[in-house]
Write a protein that holds these residues in place. Sequence first.
Motif, PDB file in Angstrom:
ATOM      1  N   GLU A   8     -37.474 -52.079  18.589  1.00 24.75           N
ATOM      2  CA  GLU A   8     -36.860 -50.969  19.314  1.00 24.75           C
ATOM      3  C   GLU A   8     -35.527 -51.407  19.912  1.00 24.75           C
ATOM      4  OE1 GLU A   8     -38.038 -47.910  19.133  1.00 24.75           O
ATOM      5  OE2 GLU A   8     -39.625 -48.770  17.870  1.00 24.75           O
ATOM      6  N   GLU A  10     -34.254 -51.070  22.878  1.00 24.78           N
ATOM      7  CA  GLU A  10     -34.328 -51.727  24.196  1.00 24.78           C
ATOM      8  C   GLU A  10     -34.735 -53.196  24.070  1.00 24.78           C
ATOM      9  OE1 GLU A  10     -34.148 -47.490  24.717  1.00 24.78           O
ATOM     10  OE2 GLU A  10     -35.463 -48.735  23.460  1.00 24.78           O
ATOM     11  N   GLU A  11     -35.617 -53.508  23.107  1.00 23.58           N
ATOM     12  CA  GLU A  11     -36.010 -54.890  22.881  1.00 23.58           C
ATOM     13  C   GLU A  11     -34.845 -55.680  22.310  1.00 23.58           C
ATOM     14  OE1 GLU A  11     -38.512 -58.368  22.465  1.00 23.58           O
ATOM     15  OE2 GLU A  11     -38.348 -56.649  23.827  1.00 23.58           O
ATOM     16  N   VAL A  13     -31.676 -55.125  22.868  1.00 30.24           N
ATOM     17  CA  VAL A  13     -30.762 -55.360  23.989  1.00 30.24           C
ATOM     18  C   VAL A  13     -31.273 -56.507  24.855  1.00 30.24           C
ATOM     19  CG1 VAL A  13     -29.858 -54.370  26.129  1.00 30.24           C
ATOM     20  CG2 VAL A  13     -29.829 -53.022  24.018  1.00 30.24           C
ATOM     21  N   ARG A  14     -32.581 -56.511  25.124  1.00 33.55           N
ATOM     22  CA  ARG A  14     -33.158 -57.571  25.958  1.00 33.55           C
ATOM     23  C   ARG A  14     -32.982 -58.952  25.315  1.00 33.55           C
ATOM     24  NH1 ARG A  14     -37.356 -60.773  26.469  1.00 33.55           N
ATOM     25  NH2 ARG A  14     -38.227 -60.115  24.468  1.00 33.55           N
ATOM     26  N   LEU A  15     -33.260 -59.035  24.014  1.00 33.43           N
ATOM     27  CA  LEU A  15     -33.119 -60.314  23.321  1.00 33.43           C
ATOM     28  C   LEU A  15     -31.683 -60.814  23.346  1.00 33.43           C
ATOM     29  CD1 LEU A  15     -35.441 -59.626  20.249  1.00 33.43           C
ATOM     30  CD2 LEU A  15     -35.859 -61.281  22.087  1.00 33.43           C
ATOM     31  N   THR A  17     -29.118 -59.883  25.562  1.00 33.00           N
ATOM     32  CA  THR A  17     -28.593 -60.167  26.898  1.00 33.00           C
ATOM     33  C   THR A  17     -29.235 -61.403  27.506  1.00 33.00           C
ATOM     34  OG1 THR A  17     -30.167 -58.565  27.830  1.00 33.00           O
ATOM     35  CG2 THR A  17     -27.935 -57.791  27.375  1.00 33.00           C
ATOM     36  N   ASN A  18     -30.465 -61.728  27.093  1.00 31.86           N
ATOM     37  CA  ASN A  18     -31.101 -62.952  27.584  1.00 31.86           C
ATOM     38  C   ASN A  18     -30.382 -64.200  27.099  1.00 31.86           C
ATOM     39  OD1 ASN A  18     -33.034 -61.603  29.039  1.00 31.86           O
ATOM     40  ND2 ASN A  18     -34.703 -61.939  27.584  1.00 31.86           N
ATOM     41  N   GLN A  19     -29.626 -64.070  26.018  1.00 27.30           N
ATOM     42  CA  GLN A  19     -28.910 -65.213  25.457  1.00 27.30           C
ATOM     43  C   GLN A  19     -27.485 -65.350  25.990  1.00 27.30           C
ATOM     44  OE1 GLN A  19     -30.309 -67.486  23.439  1.00 27.30           O
ATOM     45  NE2 GLN A  19     -32.251 -66.367  23.543  1.00 27.30           N
ATOM     46  N   PRO A 319     -23.977 -53.865  26.609  1.00 30.75           N
ATOM     47  CA  PRO A 319     -24.894 -54.645  27.455  1.00 30.75           C
ATOM     48  C   PRO A 319     -24.578 -56.141  27.454  1.00 30.75           C
ATOM     49  CG  PRO A 319     -26.122 -53.069  26.128  1.00 30.75           C
ATOM     50  CD  PRO A 319     -24.711 -53.050  25.618  1.00 30.75           C
ATOM     51  N   ALA A 323     -23.704 -58.395  30.745  1.00 33.40           N
ATOM     52  CA  ALA A 323     -24.383 -59.652  31.050  1.00 33.40           C
ATOM     53  C   ALA A 323     -23.381 -60.790  31.207  1.00 33.40           C
ATOM     54  CB  ALA A 323     -25.388 -59.977  29.945  1.00 33.40           C
ATOM     55  N   ASP A 328     -22.683 -54.186  35.812  1.00 27.35           N
ATOM     56  CA  ASP A 328     -22.953 -53.061  34.912  1.00 27.35           C
ATOM     57  C   ASP A 328     -21.757 -52.114  34.814  1.00 27.35           C
ATOM     58  OD1 ASP A 328     -22.969 -51.863  37.372  1.00 27.35           O
ATOM     59  OD2 ASP A 328     -24.983 -50.993  37.207  1.00 27.35           O
TER      60      ASP A 328
END
Length: 403
Positions: A8, A10-11, A13-15, A17-19, A319, A323, A328
């Motif tokens: 998805e 959102e997932e 984006v999370r992967l 931005t975590n990097q 995003p 980050a 934001d």
Amino acid sequence: MKLQYPIELEEAVRLLTNQVCTQGQILTVPLERALGYHAARDIYAPIDVPTFNRAGVDGYALLSGRCESATMEKPVVLCVQDELMAGDFRRDPVDDAQCVRIMTGAPIPNGLDAVIRQEETNQDDGNVEVFSPVKPFANYGRIGEDISKGRLVISAFTKLAPVHIGVLASLGLSAVDALCLPRVGLLSSGSELAQLGQPLAPGQIYCSNRHYLAAKLCQLGAEVVLSEQHRDDVDEFAALIERSVGDVDFLITTGAVSVGKKDIMHDVIRKLGAKQLFWRINMRPGTPVLASMYRGKPILSLSGNPLAALTTFELLFRPMLCAFLGSDAYASKRNKAVLMNDLHKENRQRRFVGARYEDGRVWVGSLGKSSVLSNMLDCNCMIDIEADTPMLQKGSTVEVIML
């Protein structure tokens, strides 16, 4: 190539931005070169503007109460004590039977509370005849009237336009602390891509993606330090990334990410030994997005489809930029809107459709072919349509992402 199940949005984006490591680099930029930079922090006025009470017209500074009865038939006569030009200053007070001839922008002496226009007076032999009353503080610019000391004048992350430069100059600021925004490299893969300005050989096209993305990055304030296109060759494209990655904070590629024989980016990533974060997102357009990490740098590989590249750049790079900056401020803006025409298309996957937004209403243009960038010429937003949504009818409330 094993087809991976799409994740998805959102997932994804999370992967990504975590990097991304938040950076704190701030540049002190001379004001004359600050256009286009982004303010690193809130800027407050260090002084009042103006710092003195000043005349708004050419005329005479006086005490308004002395002229209440002035008429053309019975003018009030005052003694002209002094003459002040812009840049002059008088410390001595002026009594209520006196006045000062004054030019626009000059400081009004203490004790005087108005300026009457020269056209409403007549000066003769050191005196002036005043032909009409004047209200207190008429044509009178007060201390701090333009900008008061301590006022927030520019918010952090504001992109500095000419008017911002002028305001900062009026405050006496010779330099501004600005964000060091990311350095981005753009690489397009495709043996079919011709250079701009060169004639097209049979089967060739011009690359729009790289130029669109470069313009968009510049609009956001990022620095495009590299922009190249290359044929579909695994070894040569891997070598190009190897040479480039040390000079950038992010690398964006377009093309060669699907499942065709010439979709080489999967092999390029494997040859480099890069870490794949994901491949394929459950959305349209832009399903075949590939994201990876190499030598600590995110590589975002977008589809060669122009609309897909535009859409996934907006949804994924913003995003990442937020980050990177720890703010934001550059996040996509979302609004609710009423659909003003029917959208005759069922959506089994989540879908983003170009549209025109205005005052809470949104119009969908011709969907046309999903590869045609010109479909977006009249669009200023995308409608975010959830998966398994039936055909949307006029009057439906939808969510839009502003472009």
